[in-house]
Design a protein around this motif. Sequence first.
Motif, PDB file in Angstrom:
ATOM      1  N   LEU A 114       0.825  -1.209   0.000  1.00 44.00           N
ATOM      2  CA  LEU A 114       0.000   0.000   0.000  1.00 44.00           C
ATOM      3  C   LEU A 114       0.860   1.261   0.000  1.00 44.00           C
ATOM      4  N   LEU A 115       1.919   1.257   0.855  1.00 43.04           N
ATOM      5  CA  LEU A 115       2.807   2.414   0.894  1.00 43.04           C
ATOM      6  C   LEU A 115       3.452   2.639  -0.469  1.00 43.04           C
ATOM      7  N   LEU A 116       3.888   1.536  -1.073  1.00 34.39           N
ATOM      8  CA  LEU A 116       4.530   1.629  -2.384  1.00 34.39           C
ATOM      9  C   LEU A 116       3.565   2.212  -3.416  1.00 34.39           C
ATOM     10  N   LEU A 117       2.325   1.778  -3.366  1.00 32.55           N
ATOM     11  CA  LEU A 117       1.294   2.305  -4.260  1.00 32.55           C
ATOM     12  C   LEU A 117       1.193   3.815  -4.145  1.00 32.55           C
ATOM     13  N   VAL A 118       1.115   4.273  -2.882  1.00 36.13           N
ATOM     14  CA  VAL A 118       0.978   5.707  -2.651  1.00 36.13           C
ATOM     15  C   VAL A 118       2.189   6.448  -3.200  1.00 36.13           C
ATOM     16  N   PHE A 122       2.736   9.569  -6.100  1.00 36.78           N
ATOM     17  CA  PHE A 122       3.126  10.929  -5.772  1.00 36.78           C
ATOM     18  C   PHE A 122       4.590  11.257  -6.025  1.00 36.78           C
ATOM     19  N   ILE A 123       5.452  10.272  -6.196  1.00 40.21           N
ATOM     20  CA  ILE A 123       6.884  10.570  -6.357  1.00 40.21           C
ATOM     21  C   ILE A 123       7.353  10.043  -7.700  1.00 40.21           C
ATOM     22  N   PHE A 128      12.405   8.901  -6.765  1.00 37.45           N
ATOM     23  CA  PHE A 128      11.828   7.573  -6.584  1.00 37.45           C
ATOM     24  C   PHE A 128      12.882   6.552  -6.193  1.00 37.45           C
ATOM     25  N   PHE A 129      14.143   6.856  -6.545  1.00 38.49           N
ATOM     26  CA  PHE A 129      15.229   5.959  -6.149  1.00 38.49           C
ATOM     27  C   PHE A 129      15.282   5.811  -4.634  1.00 38.49           C
TER      28      PHE A 129
END
Lengths: 160, 66
Positions: A114-118, A122-123, A128-129
């Motif tokens: 879920l965190l990765l999805l968010v 947004f980033i 993103f690295f």
Amino acid sequence: MSNKLLLHHRWKTLGWILTLPAFVAGLYYWFKQDFEHLCVTIPGWMKHFLWIDDFVFSNPANKPTTLCLLDELISISLLAGLLLLAFTREKVEDEWIQRVRLESLQWAVILNALLLLVFIVFIHGSPFFTVMTFNMFTPLLIFVGRFYYILRVKPLFSNN
Amino acid sequence: MKNSIRVERAVLNISQAELAEKVEVSRQTINAIELGKYVPSTTLALKIARVFGKKVEDVFQLEDGD
């Protein structure tokens, strides 16, 4: 989780020894944005064993290259330590603890996804690295955090 | 599911830790069972009932929501 997959309780100390310094060092050097330490020279013939940028493909003359090991050491220590902490037996490994273990694993996978999805939404681009770097460790971190919270911290708050 | 472990413990005057030791689980497991947060396996339920000298149905009862 099957008892057969868990290491003996004595490995837990090594887990803490590997995790805590690596965690602190990792955060410290990451905030400094400087992992250029503990650098070694890699001789040209190692290009058959290591993949480092153009060292492999654009290196017909077998020129040496430099590799800074600090980030690798911190990552290995952190990952190995977290693995040990996550998959060693508790002193009394009973059915309730196995339930907590399973729930914590589910938490870790779901929360991480879920965190990765968010963050994907947004980033973008180079920042993103950073997300990917942290994402290497977050599943195990969340698991270890939740597991030990239920086992050690939560009982302190109950009135029993 | 409800249980009367706390009452039975008081009858025998033993703590959660002592009961846990007798049935070979951790104290937190006994605590979780008493609070209704964890349903023990059949084996564990039988062991607990045996400590109290009772039948399983006398210690654990089904509720409507089960």
